[in-house]
Enzyme design. Structure first.
Site, PDB file in Angstrom:
ATOM      1  N   GLU A   1       0.943  -1.218  -0.032  1.00  0.00           N
ATOM      2  CA  GLU A   1      -0.073   0.073   0.143  1.00  0.00           C
ATOM      3  C   GLU A   1       0.779   1.191   0.257  1.00  0.00           C
ATOM      4  O   GLU A   1       1.889   1.448   0.830  1.00  0.00           O
ATOM      5  CB  GLU A   1      -0.831  -0.082   1.235  1.00  0.00           C
ATOM      6  CG  GLU A   1      -2.026   1.121   1.326  1.00  0.00           C
ATOM      7  CD  GLU A   1      -2.677   0.907   2.659  1.00  0.00           C
ATOM      8  OE1 GLU A   1      -2.532   0.039   3.338  1.00  0.00           O
ATOM      9  OE2 GLU A   1      -3.874   1.733   2.629  1.00  0.00           O
TER      10      GLU A   1
ATOM     11  N   LYS B   1      -9.058   2.592  -2.917  1.00  0.00           N
ATOM     12  CA  LYS B   1      -9.387   1.992  -1.635  1.00  0.00           C
ATOM     13  C   LYS B   1     -10.674   2.467  -1.120  1.00  0.00           C
ATOM     14  O   LYS B   1     -11.098   3.621  -1.375  1.00  0.00           O
ATOM     15  CB  LYS B   1      -8.513   2.274  -0.624  1.00  0.00           C
ATOM     16  CG  LYS B   1      -8.314   1.482   0.743  1.00  0.00           C
ATOM     17  CD  LYS B   1      -7.377   1.936   1.627  1.00  0.00           C
ATOM     18  CE  LYS B   1      -7.403   1.313   3.128  1.00  0.00           C
ATOM     19  NZ  LYS B   1      -6.218   1.591   3.816  1.00  0.00           N
TER      20      LYS B   1
ATOM     21  N   CYS C   1      -5.856  -3.381   1.725  1.00  0.00           N
ATOM     22  CA  CYS C   1      -5.580  -3.584   3.172  1.00  0.00           C
ATOM     23  C   CYS C   1      -6.945  -3.705   3.819  1.00  0.00           C
ATOM     24  O   CYS C   1      -7.738  -4.689   3.876  1.00  0.00           O
ATOM     25  CB  CYS C   1      -4.795  -2.184   3.732  1.00  0.00           C
ATOM     26  SG  CYS C   1      -3.990  -2.688   5.231  1.00  0.00           S
TER      27      CYS C   1
END
Lengths: 536, 536
Positions: B44, B124, B160
């Protein structure tokens, strides 16, 4: 809209102190009733204190608040025909929308009650998550409208950030539902621009509905809620303005010196220090008096916050101290009527020199650290809070000694630029009617006096220039290249930008102090200590 | 699913250091190509460094990253048949959903590119806003799916926190879309429980899809990203486990001492200190050696982080120091092969005593502060970072002297309880094969030696008991009454709870140090300094 008598209750809760917060709320309810009001409105989380931070995750903190609320609702039976709107946290039955994870268990709410009965509860919808605000972290958002009638007037509630949402046209929707009065409990911290911004947001939201804006009033850690509550009629005209609770907080009403925002700023700094002390059960402060302007202003703030009798100034001359540093400091202490004493640091300085080889920088720092050892010795022995006297310009560029002059439990002027420190000193003298802060402390060139003939401007550009660049970098969030494009010298900007970045670690260990600007060093500014982005 | 060769690239970016981060990424791409891989996945924000904090608000920080990405995409033309998934921040065209205000301007994204061309970008969706995470503050959430093919395999991306979302059943939706491999770039910091939790989240998310979990590996301020990347096949079986980059980071592979999580914990503490030093351009450390276990363990961590030749231990005996405090410290320094020197503090102590009347507490604190003055003098003169040696038990109850032993630029064991400090010392000796940390430092009763015969247990309960209560209060978020209900003594719990609350102001000025538990003192725990909620 029929006539309605509305009270704006600017209380000053302590986080988690339910007994005292509720006692104040109860006495305000009684007063509102005795004055024949229809409606009394309290600020955001007036029952619990705001901000709760991660205490909002503690079930006992929320539940004890809810029990206290139930007790206040029961007690409202004694005040017929009065409706109360009270901000508090409430355990959330619903979870968080699936959009992101959270540990939050409670809503940030306002309950409406009257004559012993709960009328309804509104949950804050728009949870701010910028600057110092962690509402989205700490609370579950609401989605309900609560519409209720008080004395023939149709009311609804929006909490603080809810009215800053100009996109959703919620004000217009409320108007469509026949709402005549929007009640807005706030936990809105002071910044120098906030008063104007609040009114703009309220007017843009209300759109022809009357609006009652009620803020908390008092200090909580680095925030000062500055009251400033107001009532707008349906044309958007401000028909009541509450100010900063004169009498309760401010000895110097802003109106006394027309249009001078420095009086208000001074008041806020006094409240910030005073409430931190009061709310943490402390009364006395100690600070070093260098004869310079920063410690002089901090001494004046401390005197106004806790009274001359609770302030101890310590003169800590070194081998490099000038005569005027001592005479200016003594004059200040005398003018303020504060206790002062003189402790020479040279014996300790020599003791360290005899055991330690020190570089030039270390030689400078060690004097500042010896002073901190002495001041903390007094603090520990006599129960004083040590006031750290650094200003925002110094804190920004790291022009301070860690565990030296940076040491302290509270830093009253850490969010005030040096150029504003001078203006505040002049303002204070104007308020007091004489040079309480000696004019020599205002006019002499700033110096840390850690080596012979040292001046701040040996290392830093002129403070006018420095503060202009800092304000663009920090509050303006401009990049170095944007600032250079505005006409500032590239080398100077690069140097200042580099100093700001290199001192993040110092600020990460800094004392808290009152926020006065849109971006203060503290919880509202979260940057990594470890970065390399010098040459973008 | 056809065969696909996937590489998991555990890089260690520095926040904002685009030049070096990109150089590492480019060399990994070249290696992946030379090894014939189809796909190489980075962690990330591997391009920018993670977390960016409020640097994410800086347009220049984001834009420079985007320019660097374009350059890497162009360079990928040299590596035919290789697809790259790279985490980076991207300026957001869309605003934030109306649900709350934010200053965010960028998405937390991953771009897919191959043979000089961008295939697509995923943003994300689930932005964590708990513990140390401020993603919801700092980024704009995404909502798109990106489905693409690599070597005949249908792939999608989740970043994530996206895979920790069990409610949305996104894994199943992806499966319905024919996705065979989910690629998951992570910035997932170490805690002692995290390795198990990651696998549980990944398996619950994947639901019959293969999954490539790629984490960063290295320290960033208080976080250590501990690698631990893995590949799950479509049955949820772990077919590749990357560990903590042995060779690059860890000298002591966890496998060497079977099942001992203390070896891994020790590694993480070494990495935390080493990367803070390396990434901030520092190389040498100094610390006080008291002969006690905390400073001994910190010295061992420092030696492993930067090498014996870069560690200076300073023995700072006072009038109350025992003989063994000196002999144990000297033995330690000799065992570790680190430089050490002895500086008596009594001359400075006497100098302060002669100028200052000190209470008993102040007498104790002043010795700790004199030591800090000396250590910071060495730090300033010789360019060492001062390591602060306090452990989590001390930090929790405020058993430390502000601007004394609490002083320092990094506190390696601030998130390690005392009972674990002992275990880590024993583990270190086991690794080294002899008592590198003298057994006397491990077995003797802990003492600050600030007055004759003083022991930690004069003021604190036994550390086993203290740490049990602290873990329930802090990581467990239990209330005092819940802990008492578990059978602990009410008076002891109340005392400990009170000490924790009274020392918030101390922690607010504490040095950063490596997070090892689910709730560390630092950015992941945000509580007011000013509270009163003792008697709920």
């Amino acid at each position: 809209m029929p006539e309605i008598k509305v009270g704006l209750a600017q209380t000053n809760p302590v986080v988690g102190d339910y007994e005292n917060n509720a006692a104040v709320i109860h006495s305000v309810m009684a007063q509102a009733h005795s004055e024949g009001l229809d409606l009394i409105v309290f600020g955001e989380l007036a029952l619990n204190g705001y901000p709760l931070g991660d205490l909002s995750y503690r079930k006992d903190v929320i539940e004890t608040g809810e029990r206290t609320l139930e007790d206040l609702i029961a007690k409202s039976a004694a005040f017929p025909a009065l409706t109360i709107v009270l901000g508090h946290a409430a355990l959330s039955a619903a979870g968080r929308p699936g959009i992101q994870s959270s540990d939050a268990i409670a809503t940030n709410s306002a309950s409406v009650f009257s004559e012993g009965k709960l009328i309804g509860r509104y949950d804050k919808q728009r949870l701010p998550n910028y600057d110092v605000f962690d509402d989205w972290r700490n609370f579950v958002p609401g989605s309900n409208e609560l519409i209720f009638e008080v004395a023939g007037t149709k009311c609804a509630i929006a909490i603080c950030e809810d009215i800053w949402d100009q996109d959703s046209a919620r004000g217009e929707k409320l108007k469509g539902l026949g709402v005549e009065l929007v009640i807005v409990p706030n936990g809105s911290p002071y910044t120098r621009e906030k008063s104007v911004q609040r009114r703009a947001a309220a007017k843009a939201f209300a759109q022809g509905i009357s609006l009652a804006y009620v803020n908390l009033a008092g200090g909580q850690d680095e925030l000062v809620f500055d009251g400033d509550s107001f009532l707008l009629d349906s044309t958007g005209k401000e028909i009541v303005t509450a100010g900063l609770n004169p009498g309760l907080y401010s000895k110097f009403n802003t109106a006394e010196i027309e249009g001078d925002s420095y009086v208000q700023l001074f008041d806020v700094l006094v409240i910030g220090l005073r409430d931190y002390l009061q709310k943490t059960g402390q009364r006395k402060v100690v600070l070093g008096l260098s004869g310079g302007i920063d410690s002089a202003l901090c001494a004046a703030i401390a005197k106004e916050a806790v009274g001359s009798e609770n302030v101890t100034g310590v003169l800590l001359p070194s081998r490099y101290s000038s005569d005027h540093s001592l005479s200016d400091a003594r004059q200040l202490a005398q003018n303020l009527g504060i206790d002062h004493r003189t402790i020479e640091i040279d014996a300790a300085h020599k003791a360290f020199e005899s055991s330690l080889a020190l570089s030039d920088l270390a030689q400078e720092n060690i004097q500042a650290r010896i002073r901190a050892v002495i001041l903390m010795g007094i603090s520990n022995s006599e129960g004083h809070l040590l006031v750290s006297t650094g200003n925002k310009s110094e804190v920004a560029v790291g022009y301070s000694t860690m565990y030296g002059d940076a040491a302290g439990g509270f830093a009253p002027i850490k969010d005030v630029y040096k150029t504003d420190v001078w203006k505040l000193a002049e303002t204070y003298n104007q308020i007091r009617g004489f040079d309480a802060i000696p004019s020599n402390s205002i006019t002499k060139p700033p110096s840390a006096e850690l080596r012979p003939g040292q001046l701040d401007q040996d290392l830093l550009p002129d403070y006018e220039l420095l503060d202009s660049i800092l304000a663009l970098l920090i509050e303006g969030r401009h990049t170095a290249s944007e600032i250079v494009a505005q006409g500032f010298d590239a080398q100077t900007v690069a140097k200042i930008d580099g100093m700001v970045r290199a001192s993040e670690w110092k600020r990460s260990q800094g004392a808290i102090g009152t926020k006065t600007t849109s971006i203060a060093f503290g919880r509202g500014r979260r940057v990594p200590l470890t970065t390399r982005f010098g040459e973008l």
